[in-house]
Design an enzyme around this catalytic site. Structure first.
Site, PDB file in Angstrom:
ATOM      1  CB  VAL A  68      -0.934   0.021   1.227  1.00 49.76           C
ATOM      2  CG1 VAL A  68      -1.873   1.212   1.169  1.00 49.76           C
ATOM      3  CG2 VAL A  68      -1.721  -1.283   1.327  1.00 49.76           C
ATOM      4  CB  CYS A  69       0.993   4.250   0.277  1.00 46.33           C
ATOM      5  SG  CYS A  69       1.477   5.993   0.226  1.00 46.33           S
TER       6      CYS A  69
END
Length: 313
Positions: free
Chosen positions: A105-106
């Site tokens: 994520v990210c």
């Protein structure tokens, strides 16, 4: 039982972690086979929002059905952020090599890049880090302006709330769109499409609303789409008139009627069966059509549905 391991680095964003963790926790509450573990290189991990977190420092035994996810962290640049150690990078590599799925994520995509897992694969990250990710990992194929990407069991997302989309996508792939829609509804979030690849499932496309009456009717259609479901029966199941149900369904489900929604589910299932070797006639019978003529007409009207189903499978 599948294990979902979140690897935590200092400065981890709470929503990068909590969003996907909530998805799998909610799925487990519905009886799906998930356990969650939190691993770090130190027992105490300070989050970006100031909440201290506790993680185990020993990795559990992992199998091919397990998922390792690296949430993102707060840092002005990828280079200036926390760096996972060699042992962690080897864990990520070996899990993927053994057939497991690795996700980020990210800014967590940086950890996958350092492990060499982005080389030659499509990936994404938060829009503020996309240029740097492409520079730091020139063999990676950085895809911009999408919520998430999947490529050979390497799954990356844009960050923050898109981690929820990534987790719902993994649920849909493993357990079907109905399970993902059920979890999304429980969490009161939209089951959003990727933004780059077509969202092939009608269950996800047309359940991004908050009308409980329509959701209950869709639950019934999802479970019994191969049966004859007269409008009167559907309306009676939720205690409204046929006219009211038609109006509510049209407003909540992007202009569809209950019959049209059922036909879309039948078509998608039929396309899946055909792509796996079934005849048109056999697929038509399996999904509830009396003969193949209606299925052929629906296929001619919706070529995009066939291409989307092929992409999903």
């Amino acid at each position: 039982m599948s294990l979902v391991v979140f690897f935590l680095l200092p400065g981890v964003h709470l929503l990068d972690l909590a969003g996907p963790a909530q998805v799998f926790s909610t799925a487990a509450g519905y009886g799906l086979p998930y356990r969650i573990a939190y691993v770090g290189e130190q027992e105490q991990v300070q989050s970006a929002q100031g909440l201290p977190l506790t993680a185990r420092t020993e990795w559990p035994d992992l199998g091919a059905d397990d998922l390792v996810m690296v949430p993102g962290w707060r840092a002005p640049t990828l280079r200036g952020g926390p760096q996972p150690g060699p042992a962690t990078l080897e864990r990520l590599r070996s899990h993927h090599a053994a057939g497991g799925t690795v996700a980020s994520v990210c800014a967590g995509a940086e950890a996958l890049g350092l492990a060499g897992l982005l080389d030659g694969r499509r990936c994404t990250t938060h829009h503020e880090h996309q240029d740097e990710l492409a520079t730091r990992h020139p063999r990676a194929i950085v895809v911009r302006d999408v919520l998430f990407t999947t490529d050979d069991r390497v799954v990356t997302s844009a960050g923050i709330a898109s981690g929820i989309d990534l987790a719902l996508h993994l649920l849909a792939v493993r357990h079907g769109a109905a399970s993902a829609a059920q979890v999304a509804r429980n969490m009161v979030v939209y089951a959003r499409r990727n933004g780059h690849e077509p969202q092939a499932s009608a269950m996800l496309r047309h359940r991004s609303h908050l009308d409980d009456t329509v959701h209950r009717v869709q639950d019934l259609i999802d479970a019994r789409f191969a049966e004859q479901l007269p409008l009167a029966r559907l309306a009676s199941s939720v205690g409204v008139s046929e006219r009211t149900l038609t109006r509510l369904f049209h407003r909540a489900a992007d202009g569809l009627t209950p019959l049209r929604y059922q036909q879309m589910l039948r078509l998608e299932r039929a396309e899946h069966l055909i792509s796996h070797g079934a005849t048109v006639e056999g697929a038509a019978r399996e999904v509830g059509f009396e003969d193949a003529r209606m299925l052929r007409r629906l296929r001619q009207r919706a070529p995009s549905a066939r291409s989307g189903e092929a992409a999903l499978n």
